[in-house]
Design a protein around this motif. Sequence first.
Motif, short mmCIF file in Angstrom:
data_model
loop_
_atom_site.label_atom_id
_atom_site.label_comp_id
_atom_site.label_asym_id
_atom_site.label_seq_id
_atom_site.Cartn_x
_atom_site.Cartn_y
_atom_site.Cartn_z
N LEU A 1 0.98 -1.24 0.05
CA LEU A 1 -0.04 -0.14 0.05
C LEU A 1 1.00 1.45 -0.14
O LEU A 1 0.48 2.66 -0.71
CB LEU A 1 -1.06 -0.02 1.67
N ASP A 2 2.31 0.49 0.67
CA ASP A 2 3.26 2.92 0.26
C ASP A 2 3.38 2.96 -0.46
O ASP A 2 3.28 4.39 -0.90
CB ASP A 2 4.12 2.53 1.64
N GLN A 3 3.78 1.32 -1.09
CA GLN A 3 4.56 1.87 -3.07
C GLN A 3 3.40 1.79 -3.83
O GLN A 3 3.11 2.08 -5.23
CB GLN A 3 5.35 0.87 -2.94
N SER A 4 2.23 1.78 -3.84
CA SER A 4 1.19 1.24 -5.03
C SER A 4 1.59 -0.08 -5.78
O SER A 4 1.76 0.88 -6.65
CB SER A 4 0.67 2.53 -5.22
N ARG A 5 1.66 -0.44 -5.40
CA ARG A 5 2.18 -1.51 -6.45
C ARG A 5 1.50 -2.83 -5.88
O ARG A 5 2.06 -3.19 -5.05
CB ARG A 5 3.35 -1.60 -6.51
N VAL A 6 1.77 -3.95 -6.94
CA VAL A 6 1.66 -5.40 -6.30
C VAL A 6 1.85 -5.65 -6.03
O VAL A 6 3.17 -6.08 -7.15
CB VAL A 6 -0.09 -5.87 -7.89
N LEU A 7 1.87 -6.84 -5.51
CA LEU A 7 2.71 -7.32 -4.57
C LEU A 7 3.26 -9.46 -5.59
O LEU A 7 4.24 -9.87 -6.34
CB LEU A 7 3.42 -7.39 -3.29
N ASP A 8 2.02 -9.56 -5.28
CA ASP A 8 1.54 -10.73 -6.09
C ASP A 8 0.32 -11.16 -6.38
O ASP A 8 -0.64 -10.45 -6.12
CB ASP A 8 2.74 -12.09 -5.35
N VAL A 9 -0.14 -12.34 -6.68
CA VAL A 9 -1.83 -12.45 -7.65
C VAL A 9 -1.44 -14.19 -7.27
O VAL A 9 -0.33 -14.86 -7.95
CB VAL A 9 -1.52 -12.26 -8.61
N ALA A 10 -2.71 -14.58 -6.97
CA ALA A 10 -2.74 -15.85 -6.96
C ALA A 10 -4.17 -16.70 -6.78
O ALA A 10 -5.19 -15.80 -7.41
CB ALA A 10 -2.81 -16.88 -5.98
N LYS A 11 -4.14 -17.58 -7.52
CA LYS A 11 -5.87 -18.28 -8.08
C LYS A 11 -6.45 -17.82 -6.82
O LYS A 11 -6.11 -18.24 -5.66
CB LYS A 11 -5.72 -19.81 -8.42
N ASP A 12 -8.05 -18.23 -7.03
CA ASP A 12 -8.90 -18.14 -6.07
C ASP A 12 -8.42 -16.98 -4.93
O ASP A 12 -7.84 -16.09 -4.84
CB ASP A 12 -8.80 -19.32 -5.48
N ARG A 13 -9.71 -17.53 -4.13
CA ARG A 13 -10.09 -16.88 -2.93
C ARG A 13 -10.12 -17.36 -1.51
O ARG A 13 -10.77 -16.27 -0.87
CB ARG A 13 -11.53 -15.67 -3.01
N LYS A 14 -9.04 -18.00 -2.00
CA LYS A 14 -9.38 -18.76 -0.81
C LYS A 14 -8.11 -18.82 0.13
O LYS A 14 -7.52 -17.76 -0.25
CB LYS A 14 -9.02 -21.21 -1.11
N GLU A 15 -8.35 -19.27 1.68
CA GLU A 15 -7.29 -18.99 2.54
C GLU A 15 -5.56 -19.62 1.73
O GLU A 15 -4.72 -18.66 2.28
CB GLU A 15 -7.07 -20.23 4.00
N GLU A 16 -6.02 -20.64 1.33
CA GLU A 16 -4.56 -20.96 0.37
C GLU A 16 -4.04 -20.00 -0.33
O GLU A 16 -2.75 -20.55 -1.01
CB GLU A 16 -4.73 -22.23 -0.10
#
Length: 410
Positions: free
Chosen positions: A178-193
């Motif tokens: 949030l401080d540097q407004s950049r995406v760090l990573d993206v993962a499949k789904d919206r589960k805990e894993e």
Amino acid sequence: MQDKELYQQLLGLKQPWRVSEVEVDFEVHKVDLWVEWPKEEQASCPECKKQHIIYDHRGERQWRHLDTMQFQTILHCRIPRVKCLEHGVKSIEVPWAGKKSQFTALFERLAIDVLLGCQNQTKAMELLKLSWYEVHHIQEKAVQRGLERRGKAKVKHLGIDEKSFLKGHRYATVVSDLDQSRVLDVAKDRKEESLSGIINKMPEEQRAKIAAVAMDMWEPYMNAVRALLPEADIVHDKFHISKHLSEAVDKVRKTENRALLKAGAEDLKGTKYLWLTNPGKWTKEQKGLFKELQDKGLKVGRAWAIKEMFSDLWGYRYEKVARNFFRKWYWWATHSRLKPIANVSKMIKRHLENILTYLKHRITNAVAEGLNSKIQQIKSAARGFRNFKNYRTAILFYCGKLDMYPQKTL
Ligand SMILES: [Zn+2]
């Protein structure tokens, strides 16, 4: 000056590398350059840098280089190999390209700039005269380099958001700094894993410095943070809370509109966006419309006022005052006889402790929301993605603020 000498200088090739042949095809606008390392010169092992005599040469390979004028320019070379006692037979490093690339580093650099500049793969393909696969390959390698270089950079505030991708309801989890407004990573789904997979990939010392995580009231994400970032505060931020309240206001409007229409009244017809837009952004017409509706004692007006009032909470600095405010607001919301509003207010109450953490961290996913609209643009420019991997690559390429250029300078 001879062609060979000219190209030797244009390329910035250092001795003993030399241009051995130049062919210009005026018909198809193409320049072919052959570069060689003289047999009699020793070269260094790529592993230990020790000097050895040349053992043999590999078959000819080619690399696309920056165009010469409008002439597509191709570099050819049979890369020599050395035989190192310690490392065996190895191809030597070439100064113009990284391993396994079909482009010179300068060309890749240009391609990255063009892609970033036009934000549109199809346009970039045309400008660079590359196929979809070639462009995609350059992008993928660029992201990989960027992620490797990012390493252990400090991240204090994480933002977690879900994002739908592809058609239908497939989700992805987007983690941002949030401080540097950049995406760090993206993962499949919206589960805990989905989330724990990303956190687990972060180096230990990076994780230890995360102070707070902004997210929706979504149990799987909360579980992942509690388990893997026990020191970090969870913050259900104003962006997400206001989204839930807006949805409740909209439900009230829909039901009321239906009832009014049945009775022949069209007061609420076409007012959906009035109630969903921030009053600060209302147009003159919307302001007028609001004034008109205000005096009619409508349910949606009450729901809207309750939603608006909640936003005062974010202005408090002291927890005690904020709690007092919330108690009053909660009473009002639960006694409003507006079911959707009462339901959301109960959900908010259940999560109040992780909402008040806002007073300490002052973070919100509004930043991530800015990234979200950029992701939306990328999605429409690409007209969808064939698979998740391509989607992730594109997001990190455009929103990761990564250092993606190849290192070689020739
Ligand atoms: Zn060696």
